[in-house]
Design an enzyme around this catalytic site. Structure first.
Site, PDB file in Angstrom:
ATOM      1  N   CYS A 122     -82.826 -84.105   8.496  1.00 12.79           N
ATOM      2  CA  CYS A 122     -82.148 -82.948   9.079  1.00 12.79           C
ATOM      3  C   CYS A 122     -83.101 -81.784   9.293  1.00 12.79           C
ATOM      4  O   CYS A 122     -83.194 -81.230  10.385  1.00 12.79           O
ATOM      5  CB  CYS A 122     -80.992 -82.517   8.184  1.00 12.79           C
ATOM      6  SG  CYS A 122     -80.159 -81.019   8.756  1.00 12.79           S
ATOM      7  N   GLY A 258     -78.953 -94.662  25.251  1.00  9.61           N
ATOM      8  CA  GLY A 258     -77.889 -94.234  24.353  1.00  9.61           C
ATOM      9  C   GLY A 258     -77.344 -92.879  24.758  1.00  9.61           C
ATOM     10  O   GLY A 258     -78.112 -91.937  24.972  1.00  9.61           O
ATOM     11  N   HIS A 536     -58.010 -60.359  18.381  1.00  5.33           N
ATOM     12  CA  HIS A 536     -58.024 -60.412  19.845  1.00  5.33           C
ATOM     13  C   HIS A 536     -58.988 -59.359  20.381  1.00  5.33           C
ATOM     14  O   HIS A 536     -59.010 -58.230  19.880  1.00  5.33           O
ATOM     15  CB  HIS A 536     -56.622 -60.140  20.394  1.00  5.33           C
ATOM     16  CG  HIS A 536     -56.574 -60.064  21.890  1.00  5.33           C
ATOM     17  ND1 HIS A 536     -56.628 -61.183  22.693  1.00  5.33           N
ATOM     18  CD2 HIS A 536     -56.515 -58.996  22.728  1.00  5.33           C
ATOM     19  CE1 HIS A 536     -56.577 -60.817  23.962  1.00  5.33           C
ATOM     20  NE2 HIS A 536     -56.504 -59.485  24.005  1.00  5.33           N
TER      21      HIS A 536
END
Length: 567
Positions: A122, A258, A536
């Site tokens: 990783c 792939g 929001h």
């Protein structure tokens, strides 16, 4: 893909210290129950059937006390009698690192053995450097999009890049994170032992010429790129992700074998930097691991609008590197009939056919463990199973080496779960609650089941499945960013509100998925979570609208509770 294996090159810290949270009238249901990534709630003294009457959390100096005395994390503890260590971890990748830190916090004397470099795949050859390259490709793609810039009233001259500078950005980030991981373990007193670790026998490990004993052992050796037979990798013109992350060249035309996470992410990088890409996919559709509806939209946005073509239903039976002035030669055969289909000549080829477990040379024969396609067999608690189907005492395997879910954060979660077990708490990780993401532009994320998987499960178990969807085109923040292309989709049970799977394609999808993954981990029902309030205008309202769009027969099971917060 040419392999069923795939990997995406993919912990919350505690809040401010010295805060006390008290509640005397907690609800009897699940929304406030705490659980790490799907670990059983019983570990935190919660019961879904009993009201919480006197649960007090005191957060101070990054320590949590939950009706139990906290273990000391100040340095490596004293080992159990007759053992050198309480816990030995073979492999210092993300999984091993997470397990080591948690073990020391629990008071275990811990050693971690690494034969390469700390951070594993990783940090050094996967999640971390790839995200650095993708950060560059995202900015390049935006600067190159004249229509996008014009919509903001911006004028940008032709964008360019320095290949070595881009490569250095990825390399420097990997070095920084690797040093951070190393220093974090040293600071807590984890013994970092250098050498290739192998199991000599029960509770006994060898590294180099040294032999040590541990009450419990975790194997966390990770994986390596999987290269199918017939493909010759030279590291220059035929490469794996290990080589590609060094960005030693940007070929004019590159074939990517792939179309899973790895292939998609590199197609994003290469096309942004000017390459033409050809996908070679063994299955009949691109992106076979994703929900079909999301795949269809992602193909339209990520592939059809870019300099990408593709061949599906074919294997790359032979790939020969470029040499003597000749290009890379790729021989394609029909995936079903194995008959010759085509021959491609390209400048380079990237083999992105998934990952294979790195489990050779671990001494598994010494404990009668037989791998399955290279993977170490384990049960739901990550306990290793021997050739006779019996559990090997005190031996665990986490991460890519066990093949349960080949994601870095899954390895870390498994490691933490194992440490909880060896310190006396029974933990079973719910892998369906662990999210995954593909960091293309826009991103793709998912958690739980795809629609076909959910419908198959419903047919077997006798329940109905419903689908809820919402578009990024209805989200104010996405429109402000001029990024309205996107879709969020939820598969759920209308009879009881259980979330079976959530899939998102759009701006910051990798971040948005966690509200859904946490809901699955906690067992929270849609009728409860749809009452939550979102700021929001934010992208989080995409998920909010997704929950609100669901039609559930059962009513909400909770009512608002007052919580006193003392600062």
């Amino acid at each position: 893909m040419q392999s069923v294996l795939s990997l995406s090159f993919s912990q919350a810290s505690l809040p401010l210290a010295n805060r006390t949270l008290c509640s005397s009238n907690a609800a009897p249901s699940t929304p406030r129950n705490l659980r790490f990534c799907g670990l059983r709630r019983e570990a935190f003294c919660f019961s879904p059937s009993k009201q919480l009457t006197s649960c007090r959390f005191h957060i101070q100096s990054r320590r949590i006390e939950v009706s139990a005395a906290a273990s000391s994390s100040a340095g490596n503890g004293a080992p159990s009698k007759s053992f050198d260590y309480d816990l030995i971890i073979i492999g210092a990748g993300v999984g091993g690192h997470g397990a080591a830190l948690h073990a020391v916090e629990k008071g275990l004397k811990t050693a971690i053995i690494e034969g390469d470099v700390v951070g594993g795949t990783c940090v050094n050859r996967g999640c971390v450097p790839s995200k650095a390259l993708l950060a560059v490709s995202g900015r390049m793609r935006e600067l190159q999009n004249e229509h996008h810039m014009k919509a903001f009233g911006l004028q940008v001259s032709a964008a360019g890049y320095d290949r070595q500078g881009v490569a250095d950005h990825a390399s420097n980030l990997a070095t920084k994170i690797r040093n951070n991981l190393t220093n974090s373990m040293k600071a807590l007193g984890v013994d970092i032992l250098t050498g290739f670790g192998a199991v000599l026998g029960p509770q006994k490990v060898k590294y180099g010429d040294n032999i040590i004993t541990g009450k419990d052992i975790i194997i966390a050796t990770g994986s390596v790129p999987f290269v199918p037979k017939g493909i010759e990798v030279d590291g220059k013109t035929v490469i794996t992700s290990d080589h590609a992350l060094k960005l030693e060249s940007v070929p004019d035309w590159i074939a990517i074998v792939g179309s899973g996470y790895i292939g998609l992410e590199f197609s994003d990088v290469y096309t942004a930097l000017g390459s033409e890409v050809t996908f070679i996919e063994a299955l009949d559709q691109l992106m076979p691991g994703f929900d079909p509806e999301i795949s269809k939209l992602a193909q339209r946005v990520l592939i059809n609008t870019r300099k990408i073509d593709y061949h599906t239903g074919v294997f790359a039976s032979k790939i020969t590197p470029a040499k003597d002035g000749k290009p890379v030669l790729i021989e394609l055969i029909d995936a079903k009939t194995k008959e010759p289909k085509d021959t491609l000549e390209v400048d380079a080829a990237l083999i992105a056919t998934g990952r294979a477990p790195f489990t050779n040379g671990l001494g598994l024969e010494n404990i009668n463990v037989t791998t399955q396609r290279g993977f170490i067999p384990v049960d739901e608690r990550m306990r290793v199973i021997d050739g006779n189907g019996k559990l090997v005492p005190h031996l665990y395997c986490i991460g890519d080496a066990n093949g349960k879910l080949m994601l870095a954060h899954a390895a870390s979660a498994q490691g933490i779960s194992v440490v909880e077990q060896v310190t006396g708490r029974d933990h079973v990780l719910n892998h369906l609650s662990i999210p995954a993401a593909c960091f293309t532009h826009p991103e793709i994320s998912m958690v739980g089941l795809t629609e076909p998987q959910a419908r198959e499960k419903a047919e077997k178990e006798g329940f109905k499945v419903s689908i809820a969807k919402t578009s990024f085109k209805a989200n104010t923040k996405a429109l402000a960013e001029n990024e309205g292309e996107g879709l969020a989709k939820m598969i759920y049970r209308p009879d009881n509100g259980e979330i079976l799977g959530v899939h998102i394609f759009g701006l910051h999808a990798a971040d948005l998925i966690h509200e859904a993954s946490n809901a699955i981990a906690l067992g929270t029902r849609i009728q409860d979570i749809k009452l939550a309030v979102h700021a929001h205008p934010t992208l989080s309202e995409v998920v909010d609208e997704l929950f609100k769009a669901a039609k559930v027969d059962s009513p909400a099971s909770v009512t608002a509770q007052s919580v006193k917060v003392t600062v």
